[in-house]
Design a protein around this motif. Structure first.
Motif, short mmCIF file in Angstrom:
data_model
loop_
_atom_site.label_atom_id
_atom_site.label_comp_id
_atom_site.label_asym_id
_atom_site.label_seq_id
_atom_site.Cartn_x
_atom_site.Cartn_y
_atom_site.Cartn_z
N PHE A 40 4.81 4.38 -8.08
CA PHE A 40 3.91 3.36 -7.55
C PHE A 40 2.47 3.86 -7.48
O PHE A 40 1.57 3.11 -7.08
CB PHE A 40 4.37 2.93 -6.16
CG PHE A 40 5.74 2.33 -6.13
CD1 PHE A 40 5.93 1.01 -6.53
CD2 PHE A 40 6.83 3.09 -5.73
CE1 PHE A 40 7.20 0.45 -6.50
CE2 PHE A 40 8.09 2.53 -5.71
CZ PHE A 40 8.29 1.21 -6.09
N GLY A 41 2.25 5.11 -7.85
CA GLY A 41 0.91 5.69 -7.77
C GLY A 41 0.60 6.32 -6.44
O GLY A 41 -0.53 6.78 -6.22
N CYS A 42 1.56 6.36 -5.53
CA CYS A 42 1.34 7.00 -4.23
C CYS A 42 1.36 8.52 -4.42
O CYS A 42 2.20 9.05 -5.15
CB CYS A 42 2.42 6.59 -3.23
SG CYS A 42 2.39 4.83 -2.85
N THR B 28 3.73 -1.47 3.38
CA THR B 28 3.53 -0.14 2.82
C THR B 28 4.83 0.37 2.25
O THR B 28 5.93 0.04 2.75
CB THR B 28 3.02 0.85 3.88
OG1 THR B 28 3.97 0.92 4.94
CG2 THR B 28 1.69 0.41 4.44
N LEU B 29 4.72 1.13 1.20
CA LEU B 29 5.90 1.73 0.57
C LEU B 29 6.47 2.80 1.48
O LEU B 29 5.73 3.52 2.15
CB LEU B 29 5.53 2.32 -0.79
CG LEU B 29 4.98 1.30 -1.80
CD1 LEU B 29 4.36 2.02 -2.98
CD2 LEU B 29 6.09 0.38 -2.27
N ASP C 92 2.80 2.48 8.07
CA ASP C 92 3.99 1.81 7.54
C ASP C 92 3.74 0.31 7.61
O ASP C 92 2.67 -0.15 8.01
CB ASP C 92 5.25 2.22 8.31
CG ASP C 92 5.05 2.17 9.81
OD1 ASP C 92 4.24 1.34 10.28
OD2 ASP C 92 5.69 2.97 10.52
N THR C 93 4.73 -0.49 7.19
CA THR C 93 4.57 -1.94 7.19
C THR C 93 4.20 -2.43 8.60
O THR C 93 4.88 -2.11 9.57
CB THR C 93 5.85 -2.62 6.71
OG1 THR C 93 6.08 -2.24 5.34
CG2 THR C 93 5.72 -4.13 6.79
N LEU D 192 0.82 -1.20 0.00
CA LEU D 192 0.00 0.00 0.00
C LEU D 192 0.86 1.25 0.00
O LEU D 192 2.04 1.21 0.36
CB LEU D 192 -0.88 0.04 1.26
CG LEU D 192 -1.81 -1.14 1.55
CD1 LEU D 192 -2.49 -0.91 2.88
CD2 LEU D 192 -2.83 -1.27 0.44
N CYS D 193 0.24 2.34 -0.35
CA CYS D 193 0.81 3.64 -0.06
C CYS D 193 0.52 3.94 1.41
O CYS D 193 -0.46 3.44 1.96
CB CYS D 193 0.19 4.72 -0.95
SG CYS D 193 0.45 4.44 -2.71
#
Length: 208
Positions: A171-173, A102-103, A78-79, A34-35
């Protein structure tokens, strides 16, 4: 079943105690990349449906709804590893976990302007700066900025205006920021045009 044989003074008896063995089998799905702060639904499936289960998810601070259901919505910054505890009506417990990745990132674009206060009709430069690698930029309002899709642009100010820039990475974030530019207010009787009330014809280029 547990069977207990008791013999006392030649007399014997048998005691049988049924014991239920809880062998939970859970399937967790929904982990994704995810973003930061995107919303995702994760899911736990009871693979032995004849054994009713209740669920509790943690960490609760990143769960926005459904913490006690099979399908919670999560919003990790975050992750994060999410843990689920399944419990039977008899109190037997079973736990499992799933990772949501998450990225790396976070709010990291800064909008700024060359001036914060200008006269009506004056132009300002608008800047988007960041330490992240963004692929595209979009400034708004679209009808005011000279080029809305460049990292840096300009605009003519007729009224106090808020400008927003949205930056998107590979990534599109998306990250965004805003900057406000004020139009200088004139007091009663004041004009933005300077008209000298005296002249000095000395050929110096000022008030000749």
């Amino acid at each position: 079943d547990y069977i207990c044989y008791v013999t006392v003074d030649g007399c014997s008896d048998t005691f049988i105690q049924p014991v239920k063995i809880f062998e939970a089998s859970l399937l967790l799905t929904g982990g994704a990349v995810l973003c930061p702060f995107d919303v995702l639904t994760i899911h736990v499936q009871n693979l032995i449906p004849e054994v009713p289960l209740t669920f509790t998810w943690t960490p609760s601070s990143y769960i926005i709804s459904g913490a006690n259901t099979a399908d919670p919505q999560v919003r990790p910054p975050d992750t994060t590893t999410f843990y689920v505890t399944a419990m039977t009506a008899e109190g037997c417990r079973y736990s499992d976990s799933i990772n949501v990745y998450t990225l790396a990132g976070g709010p990291d674009v800064l909008a700024s302007s060359s001036k914060d206060t200008v006269d009506a009709g004056e132009s300002v430069l608008l800047f988007a700066t960041s330490s992240n690698m963004f692929n595209t930029y979009l400034w708004s309002p679209l009808d005011i900025v000279s080029n809305p899709t460049t990292q840096n642009t300009s605009a003519i100010i007729n009224n106090t205006q808020v400008f927003e820039v949205i930056a998107t990475d590979s990534f599109g974030c998306k990250e965004s920021d805003t900057v406000i530019v004020y139009r200088r207010s004139l007091t009663c009787g004041q004009t933005a045009i300077f008209v000298p009330n005296a002249f000095s014809p000395n050929n110096d280029g000022m008030n000749d």
